[in-house]
Design an enzyme around this catalytic site. Structure first.
Site, PDB file in Angstrom:
ATOM      1  N   LYS A 144       2.794   3.083  -4.434  1.00 30.44           N
ATOM      2  CA  LYS A 144       1.705   4.058  -4.483  1.00 30.44           C
ATOM      3  C   LYS A 144       2.259   5.485  -4.409  1.00 30.44           C
ATOM      4  O   LYS A 144       1.781   6.390  -5.094  1.00 30.44           O
ATOM      5  CB  LYS A 144       0.705   3.789  -3.343  1.00 30.44           C
ATOM      6  CG  LYS A 144      -0.142   2.557  -3.607  1.00 30.44           C
ATOM      7  CD  LYS A 144      -0.862   2.017  -2.379  1.00 30.44           C
ATOM      8  CE  LYS A 144      -1.509   0.670  -2.729  1.00 30.44           C
ATOM      9  NZ  LYS A 144      -2.136  -0.008  -1.611  1.00 30.44           N
ATOM     10  N   GLN A 204      -3.320   0.682   4.451  1.00 31.36           N
ATOM     11  CA  GLN A 204      -2.746  -0.495   3.803  1.00 31.36           C
ATOM     12  C   GLN A 204      -3.120  -1.761   4.585  1.00 31.36           C
ATOM     13  O   GLN A 204      -2.888  -1.837   5.786  1.00 31.36           O
ATOM     14  CB  GLN A 204      -1.212  -0.342   3.710  1.00 31.36           C
ATOM     15  CG  GLN A 204      -0.531  -1.458   2.953  1.00 31.36           C
ATOM     16  CD  GLN A 204      -0.941  -1.521   1.476  1.00 31.36           C
ATOM     17  OE1 GLN A 204      -1.028  -0.507   0.790  1.00 31.36           O
ATOM     18  NE2 GLN A 204      -1.218  -2.727   0.991  1.00 31.36           N
ATOM     19  N   ASP A 215     -10.067   3.395  -1.727  1.00 37.36           N
ATOM     20  CA  ASP A 215     -10.000   1.957  -2.004  1.00 37.36           C
ATOM     21  C   ASP A 215     -11.367   1.393  -2.400  1.00 37.36           C
ATOM     22  O   ASP A 215     -11.452   0.293  -2.932  1.00 37.36           O
ATOM     23  CB  ASP A 215      -9.519   1.212  -0.738  1.00 37.36           C
ATOM     24  CG  ASP A 215      -8.080   0.728  -0.871  1.00 37.36           C
ATOM     25  OD1 ASP A 215      -7.589   0.652  -2.011  1.00 37.36           O
ATOM     26  OD2 ASP A 215      -7.465   0.417   0.165  1.00 37.36           O
TER      27      ASP A 215
END
Ligand code: NAP
Length: 282
Positions: free
Chosen positions: A51, A95, A118
């Site tokens: 990322k 995460q 997200d």
């Protein structure tokens, strides 16, 4: 036809890089994504590194905050509150998975909805199911983008999604429904799974079992999207949930692993970061 998520995402990233390059003159800075990594699970470390690398490619500022695996839930929530309040932060990603002593749902819900890149915040999920504007979850968004880029007709077709997780199966089923497919969601309790998957004109598989979908489970000419990321127990190499070598000759369109859905997921994360940045400026 093999849809290369790698090639498509490279093209999309080049477009985003051009867009982001104009932001400092227009808005005074570039978008800023903060990724929180708790612990040092190797898969999570590799995702977070990917990322950061992809952010750099398009000119998005990326800060990765590493925290020890024994961070308390209260400390993590305090960090999120700080980032929520920081006007220099546009996107926050925690995460997953988190260590067992931390309530994942509580952490996700603590992220400012407008910074939830997200698309996992309960309000974003609710908005998705009510067809309201929202940040879409990255993997499902990337899958639809891949199908469209490959010219796959979705409307009116039989789609089967295998897997019903909150992050892939359920939202991709909803997005396919929004594209007017007729959608069946299958899972571990589905009776005669092969009979169900053989009905699919579009088959999306997200179960996390190496090479689980074999040629006899796929209709001739089906479009096959493989979301799985697994280690092949025989070779130790990365592989999907679909037995690619066996299914590819039968499929009209198929995505490979690696180089399929994975790169598109990261690409959509960058897109979502830009969207959150722009929305905050509206
Ligand atoms: P998950 O939360 O573990 O969900 C797995 C789903 O598969 C569950 O709904 C489960 O059914 C179903 N399932 C398991 N075994 C099955 C079987 N034998 N037959 C039918 N259904 C079965 O997994 P996830 O987070 O959705 O991830 C799935 C895979 O995608 C993993 O390999 C993951 O690493 C990968 N992934 C890739 C990306 C990417 O960007 N490429 C992103 C996210 C995830 P039940 O609900 O009945 O238990």
């Amino acid at each position: 036809m093999i849809i290369s998520g790698k090639e498509l995402s490279a093209k999309l990233k080049a477009d985003m890089a051009a867009e982001v390059a104009a932001f400092p003159a227009k808005y005074g800075r570039v978008p800023h994504l903060v990724v929180i990594l708790v612990g040092d699970d190797p898969a999570s470390v590799s995702y977070v590194t990917g990322k950061a690398k992809a952010s750099a490619e398009v000119g998005i500022r990326n800060t990765t905050i590493r925290q020890p695996a024994d961070i308390s839930e209260a400390e993590l929530l305090a960090l999120i509150a700080e980032l929520n309040a920081d006007p220099e932060v546009d996107g926050i990603l925690v995460q997953l998975p988190l260590p067992g002593h931390i309530d994942q749902a509580r952490v996700i819900a603590a992220i400012d909805r407008g910074k939830d890149v997200d698309g996992f915040h309960p309000l974003n999920v609710a908005a998705l199911w009510q067809k309201q504007p929202c940040t879409l979850p990255c993997t499902p968004k990337g899958i639809i983008a891949m199908l469209k880029a490959a010219g796959v007709e979705i409307a009116g077709r039989e789609a089967v999604v295998v897997g019903r997780s909150n992050i892939v199966g359920l939202p991709v089923a909803k997005l396919l429904l929004d594209e007017n497919a007729t959608v069946t969601v299958a899972h571990s309790r589905t009776r005669d799974l092969a009979e169900v998957t053989r009905r699919a004109e579009i088959l999306v598989v997200a179960i996390g079992k190496p090479k689980f979908i074999t040629a006899d489970m796929v209709a001739e000419g089906a479009v096959v999207v493989d979301v799985g990321v697994n280690r092949d127990p025989a070779t130790g190499k990365l592989c999907g949930d679909v037995d690619f070598a066996a299914v590819e000759p039968k499929a009209s369109v198929i995505t490979p692993v690696p180089g399929g859905v994975g790169p598109m997921t990261i690409c959509c994360l960058l897109e979502n970061t830009i969207e959150c940045f722009l929305r905050r400026r509206e």
